[in-house]
Design a protein around this motif. Structure first.
Motif, PDB file in Angstrom:
ATOM      1  N   PRO A 145      73.668  42.924 -93.770  1.00  0.00           N
ATOM      2  CA  PRO A 145      73.881  41.774 -94.655  1.00  0.00           C
ATOM      3  C   PRO A 145      73.784  40.449 -93.910  1.00  0.00           C
ATOM      4  CG  PRO A 145      75.466  43.504 -95.144  1.00  0.00           C
ATOM      5  CD  PRO A 145      74.723  43.944 -93.913  1.00  0.00           C
ATOM      6  N   GLU A 146      74.236  40.408 -92.642  1.00  0.00           N
ATOM      7  CA  GLU A 146      74.138  39.168 -91.874  1.00  0.00           C
ATOM      8  C   GLU A 146      72.688  38.800 -91.617  1.00  0.00           C
ATOM      9  OE1 GLU A 146      76.028  41.702 -91.111  1.00  0.00           O
ATOM     10  OE2 GLU A 146      78.088  40.971 -91.246  1.00  0.00           O
ATOM     11  N   ASP A 147      71.836  39.806 -91.358  1.00  0.00           N
ATOM     12  CA  ASP A 147      70.422  39.542 -91.121  1.00  0.00           C
ATOM     13  C   ASP A 147      69.762  38.962 -92.364  1.00  0.00           C
ATOM     14  OD1 ASP A 147      70.457  40.438 -88.505  1.00  0.00           O
ATOM     15  OD2 ASP A 147      70.005  42.501 -89.060  1.00  0.00           O
ATOM     16  N   ASP A 148      70.187  39.405 -93.537  1.00  0.00           N
ATOM     17  CA  ASP A 148      69.585  38.953 -94.782  1.00  0.00           C
ATOM     18  C   ASP A 148      70.102  37.593 -95.231  1.00  0.00           C
ATOM     19  OD1 ASP A 148      67.880  41.091 -95.199  1.00  0.00           O
ATOM     20  OD2 ASP A 148      69.415  42.289 -96.195  1.00  0.00           O
ATOM     21  N   LEU A 181      74.135  25.409 -95.060  1.00  0.00           N
ATOM     22  CA  LEU A 181      73.434  25.268 -93.795  1.00  0.00           C
ATOM     23  C   LEU A 181      72.460  26.431 -93.630  1.00  0.00           C
ATOM     24  CD1 LEU A 181      73.442  23.384 -91.282  1.00  0.00           C
ATOM     25  CD2 LEU A 181      74.935  25.047 -90.191  1.00  0.00           C
ATOM     26  N   LEU A 182      71.153  26.144 -93.696  1.00  0.00           N
ATOM     27  CA  LEU A 182      70.141  27.190 -93.565  1.00  0.00           C
ATOM     28  C   LEU A 182      70.168  27.769 -92.161  1.00  0.00           C
ATOM     29  CD1 LEU A 182      67.087  25.562 -95.405  1.00  0.00           C
ATOM     30  CD2 LEU A 182      68.917  26.991 -96.342  1.00  0.00           C
ATOM     31  N   ARG A 183      70.136  29.093 -92.070  1.00  0.00           N
ATOM     32  CA  ARG A 183      70.219  29.775 -90.779  1.00  0.00           C
ATOM     33  C   ARG A 183      68.842  29.885 -90.132  1.00  0.00           C
ATOM     34  NH1 ARG A 183      70.172  35.274 -89.000  1.00  0.00           N
ATOM     35  NH2 ARG A 183      69.773  35.996 -91.118  1.00  0.00           N
ATOM     36  N   ASP A 184      68.788  29.533 -88.859  1.00  0.00           N
ATOM     37  CA  ASP A 184      67.569  29.633 -88.069  1.00  0.00           C
ATOM     38  C   ASP A 184      67.441  31.067 -87.563  1.00  0.00           C
ATOM     39  OD1 ASP A 184      65.427  29.370 -86.369  1.00  0.00           O
ATOM     40  OD2 ASP A 184      66.207  27.631 -85.292  1.00  0.00           O
ATOM     41  N   ARG A 185      66.395  31.784 -87.982  1.00  0.00           N
ATOM     42  CA  ARG A 185      66.238  33.186 -87.612  1.00  0.00           C
ATOM     43  C   ARG A 185      65.611  33.374 -86.233  1.00  0.00           C
ATOM     44  NH1 ARG A 185      66.583  37.055 -91.818  1.00  0.00           N
ATOM     45  NH2 ARG A 185      67.132  36.129 -93.816  1.00  0.00           N
ATOM     46  N   SER A 186      65.089  32.297 -85.643  1.00  0.00           N
ATOM     47  CA  SER A 186      64.482  32.416 -84.324  1.00  0.00           C
ATOM     48  C   SER A 186      65.174  31.559 -83.271  1.00  0.00           C
ATOM     49  CB  SER A 186      62.998  32.020 -84.376  1.00  0.00           C
ATOM     50  OG  SER A 186      62.246  32.983 -85.077  1.00  0.00           O
ATOM     51  N   LEU A 243      70.138  26.206-103.313  1.00  0.00           N
ATOM     52  CA  LEU A 243      69.484  27.465-102.992  1.00  0.00           C
ATOM     53  C   LEU A 243      69.292  28.275-104.263  1.00  0.00           C
ATOM     54  CD1 LEU A 243      71.298  28.600 -99.723  1.00  0.00           C
ATOM     55  CD2 LEU A 243      69.064  27.510 -99.953  1.00  0.00           C
ATOM     56  N   GLY A 244      68.145  28.917-104.384  1.00  0.00           N
ATOM     57  CA  GLY A 244      67.872  29.815-105.494  1.00  0.00           C
ATOM     58  C   GLY A 244      67.755  31.236-104.974  1.00  0.00           C
ATOM     59  N   GLU A 245      68.568  32.127-105.490  1.00  0.00           N
ATOM     60  CA  GLU A 245      68.564  33.526-105.062  1.00  0.00           C
ATOM     61  C   GLU A 245      67.700  34.338-106.015  1.00  0.00           C
ATOM     62  OE1 GLU A 245      69.869  34.530-102.353  1.00  0.00           O
ATOM     63  OE2 GLU A 245      71.095  32.787-101.801  1.00  0.00           O
ATOM     64  N   LEU A 246      66.688  35.028-105.467  1.00  0.00           N
ATOM     65  CA  LEU A 246      65.831  35.881-106.264  1.00  0.00           C
ATOM     66  C   LEU A 246      66.004  37.331-105.817  1.00  0.00           C
ATOM     67  CD1 LEU A 246      64.245  32.925-105.926  1.00  0.00           C
ATOM     68  CD2 LEU A 246      62.781  34.067-107.573  1.00  0.00           C
ATOM     69  N   ALA A 247      65.179  38.217-106.366  1.00  0.00           N
ATOM     70  CA  ALA A 247      65.365  39.641-106.108  1.00  0.00           C
ATOM     71  C   ALA A 247      65.306  39.962-104.626  1.00  0.00           C
ATOM     72  CB  ALA A 247      64.301  40.445-106.869  1.00  0.00           C
ATOM     73  N   LYS A 248      64.332  39.405-103.910  1.00  0.00           N
ATOM     74  CA  LYS A 248      64.148  39.795-102.511  1.00  0.00           C
ATOM     75  C   LYS A 248      63.983  38.613-101.579  1.00  0.00           C
ATOM     76  CE  LYS A 248      62.027  44.162-103.881  1.00  0.00           C
ATOM     77  NZ  LYS A 248      60.809  45.000-103.847  1.00  0.00           N
ATOM     78  N   ALA A 295      57.843  32.611 -83.438  1.00  0.00           N
ATOM     79  CA  ALA A 295      58.196  31.282 -83.949  1.00  0.00           C
ATOM     80  C   ALA A 295      59.362  30.724 -83.140  1.00  0.00           C
ATOM     81  CB  ALA A 295      58.574  31.376 -85.417  1.00  0.00           C
ATOM     82  N   THR A 296      59.314  29.441 -82.853  1.00  0.00           N
ATOM     83  CA  THR A 296      60.451  28.814 -82.159  1.00  0.00           C
ATOM     84  C   THR A 296      61.612  28.563 -83.137  1.00  0.00           C
ATOM     85  OG1 THR A 296      59.381  26.663 -82.513  1.00  0.00           O
ATOM     86  CG2 THR A 296      59.022  27.732 -80.389  1.00  0.00           C
ATOM     87  N   HIS A 297      61.279  28.350 -84.408  1.00  0.00           N
ATOM     88  CA  HIS A 297      62.290  28.206 -85.462  1.00  0.00           C
ATOM     89  C   HIS A 297      61.718  28.786 -86.754  1.00  0.00           C
ATOM     90  CE1 HIS A 297      64.614  25.387 -82.983  1.00  0.00           C
ATOM     91  NE2 HIS A 297      63.476  24.755 -82.740  1.00  0.00           N
ATOM     92  N   GLN A 298      62.595  29.367 -87.577  1.00  0.00           N
ATOM     93  CA  GLN A 298      62.166  29.796 -88.911  1.00  0.00           C
ATOM     94  C   GLN A 298      63.365  29.910 -89.830  1.00  0.00           C
ATOM     95  OE1 GLN A 298      60.128  33.589 -88.815  1.00  0.00           O
ATOM     96  NE2 GLN A 298      61.452  34.450 -87.249  1.00  0.00           N
ATOM     97  N   TRP A 299      63.148  29.511 -91.070  1.00  0.00           N
ATOM     98  CA  TRP A 299      64.221  29.500 -92.067  1.00  0.00           C
ATOM     99  C   TRP A 299      63.713  30.101 -93.374  1.00  0.00           C
ATOM    100  CZ3 TRP A 299      62.541  25.322 -89.220  1.00  0.00           C
ATOM    101  CH2 TRP A 299      63.406  24.846 -88.238  1.00  0.00           C
ATOM    102  N   LEU A 300      64.619  30.740 -94.126  1.00  0.00           N
ATOM    103  CA  LEU A 300      64.311  31.309 -95.432  1.00  0.00           C
ATOM    104  C   LEU A 300      63.121  32.275 -95.363  1.00  0.00           C
ATOM    105  CD1 LEU A 300      64.748  28.135 -97.655  1.00  0.00           C
ATOM    106  CD2 LEU A 300      66.409  29.957 -97.269  1.00  0.00           C
ATOM    107  N   ILE A 301      63.183  33.184 -94.399  1.00  0.00           N
ATOM    108  CA  ILE A 301      62.122  34.174 -94.203  1.00  0.00           C
ATOM    109  C   ILE A 301      62.557  35.484 -94.827  1.00  0.00           C
ATOM    110  CG2 ILE A 301      60.757  35.426 -92.517  1.00  0.00           C
ATOM    111  CD1 ILE A 301      60.181  32.416 -92.718  1.00  0.00           C
TER     112      ILE A 301
END
Length: 397
Positions: free
Chosen positions: A172-175, A185-190, A203-208, A391-397
């Motif tokens: 769940p933390e990864d998602d 605060l958008l989380r930086d995945r990289s 923020l809009g939450e969709l199926a996936k 990627a050096t930075h990525q958000w909402l992936i």
């Protein structure tokens, strides 16, 4: 301001004095001399201003606005002050007044990573014991639906559909698209750079997947803690964008908060045609003669998803624009001015004020410290990035 030909701007509320922190707003505005560039396909820009007057918030010329409440009727235009600008807010908003504790967030993230590693080791040991004892376990999981069907979003409105997402197992933390304990605060995945939502963004939450939504208004933006791109070196900036606006200038991603942007990527009306644009500033005063751009106007730009990618090759001194995985063109530049200020979503800096408010959702925002080629950009379009290109930075992936 220059010769009075500049289009009207909607000033953003400034942060509370002394807020400092990771967001990097300067204490005051530097009077600007930025002349808006004359539209063109690429190369140096003469001097006239291509920026169009923005429509009323949440309203395009031919369709309904898109904001925190989804697609709906046009919103009422706020009253204008003496100079034609919306009046300043009575008090600083919560976003400007309170900055995240970056160190505390980093500590929480590290603690969660340790817990996940311990859990993984424990599960692995249990599996070995069960197999040794002759036990067999079968976990049956159906495949993900390849179509990313929209569901009711956080605002209560459906959103345009997007691509299928990865089926790799995640915790769940990864998602989570946001930093734990920091829902805005958008989380930086990289990397470790969060992006804080302004009061008018949601923020809009969709199926996936999760998307960040902007309403095309002055308070609808998001800002990083620092600059995400070193514009003196090669880089790539990419975002999947859905534009609702029919007119005006609308920037999905930019960098800088001084007199002018360093780069901006988004939508604009050029020579009467709706177009995607990647533009950079090469001079420290933001003059039209020192701006360079690449424009494509022969593709759909409104109410359709598009992966917009801008690249800069510092060795060849060229900028390029890609739409999905198709090259739109390139232009020669002398270099890019490294203006002050952090990464921005949903707006850009012109003449020392904020403008070009984005209207619609964004997701799959990535930054690379190299100029990507066709094969790598095709991987981004299919949401299967090259594993050798991090990627050096990525958000909402």
């Amino acid at each position: 301001m220059t010769d009075g030909t500049d289009r009207p701007h909607s000033p953003q509320p400034d942060p509370a004095s002394g807020s400092g922190g990771g967001y990097g707003f300067p204490p005051g505005r530097i009077p600007g001399g930025y002349g808006y560039p004359q539209p063109g396909q690429s190369g140096p820009l003469p001097g006239a201003n291509p920026y169009q007057p923005e429509p009323a918030p949440g309203q395009g010329s031919g369709g309904q606005g898109f904001g925190g409440q989804g697609f709906g009727p046009p919103q009422a235009q706020p009253p204008l002050g003496a100079e034609g600008f919306p009046p300043a807010p009575a008090a600083p908003d919560a976003f400007a007044a309170a900055q995240p504790d970056w160190q505390a967030m980093a500590d929480r993230t590290e603690a969660q990573q340790r817990k996940r590693r311990m859990l993984t080791v424990g599960i692995g040991a249990l599996a070995v014991v069960l197999v040794a004892g002759g036990a067999a376990f079968f976990v049956l999981n159906g495949p993900d639906d390849p179509a990313d069907k929209p569901v009711t979003a956080a605002s209560g409105s459906p959103s345009p559909s997007g691509p299928a997402q990865s089926t790799d197992p995640k915790t769940p933390e990864d998602d989570s698209p946001t930093v734990p304990g920091e829902p805005n605060l958008l989380r930086d995945r990289s990397g470790k750079m969060g992006i804080a939502l302004g009061p008018g963004a949601s923020l809009g939450e969709l199926a996936k997947r999760t998307e960040v939504r902007f309403k095309g208004t002055a308070d609808s933006y998001a800002q990083g803690a620092e600059a995400a791109v070193d514009v003196t070196k090669s880089f790539t900036v990419s975002a999947r964008a859905y534009n609702v606006a029919e007119t005006g200038s609308r920037m999905a991603v930019s960098q800088g908060d001084g007199d002018s942007y360093s780069f901006e990527l988004g939508f604009e009306v050029v020579n009467g045609k709706k177009a995607w644009v990647f533009r950079v500033q090469t001079g420290d005063k933001g003059q039209a003669a020192t701006a360079q751009q690449v424009v494509v106007d022969n593709v759909d730009t409104t109410r359709t998803w598009a992966l917009l990618t801008g690249t800069y090759d510092a060795e060849k001194k060229t900028i390029a624009l890609w739409v999905d995985d198709k090259p739109a063109g390139q232009a020669q530049v002398s270099g890019i001015w490294a203006g002050p200020g952090p990464l921005q979503l949903g707006r850009a800096r012109h003449h020392g004020i904020w403008s070009a408010a984005w209207d619609g959702p964004l997701d799959h925002i990535r930054v690379f410290d190299q100029a990507l080629g066709k094969e790598q950009i095709t991987g981004l379009k299919n949401n299967k990035p090259d594993k050798k290109t991090r990627a050096t930075h990525q958000w909402l992936i």
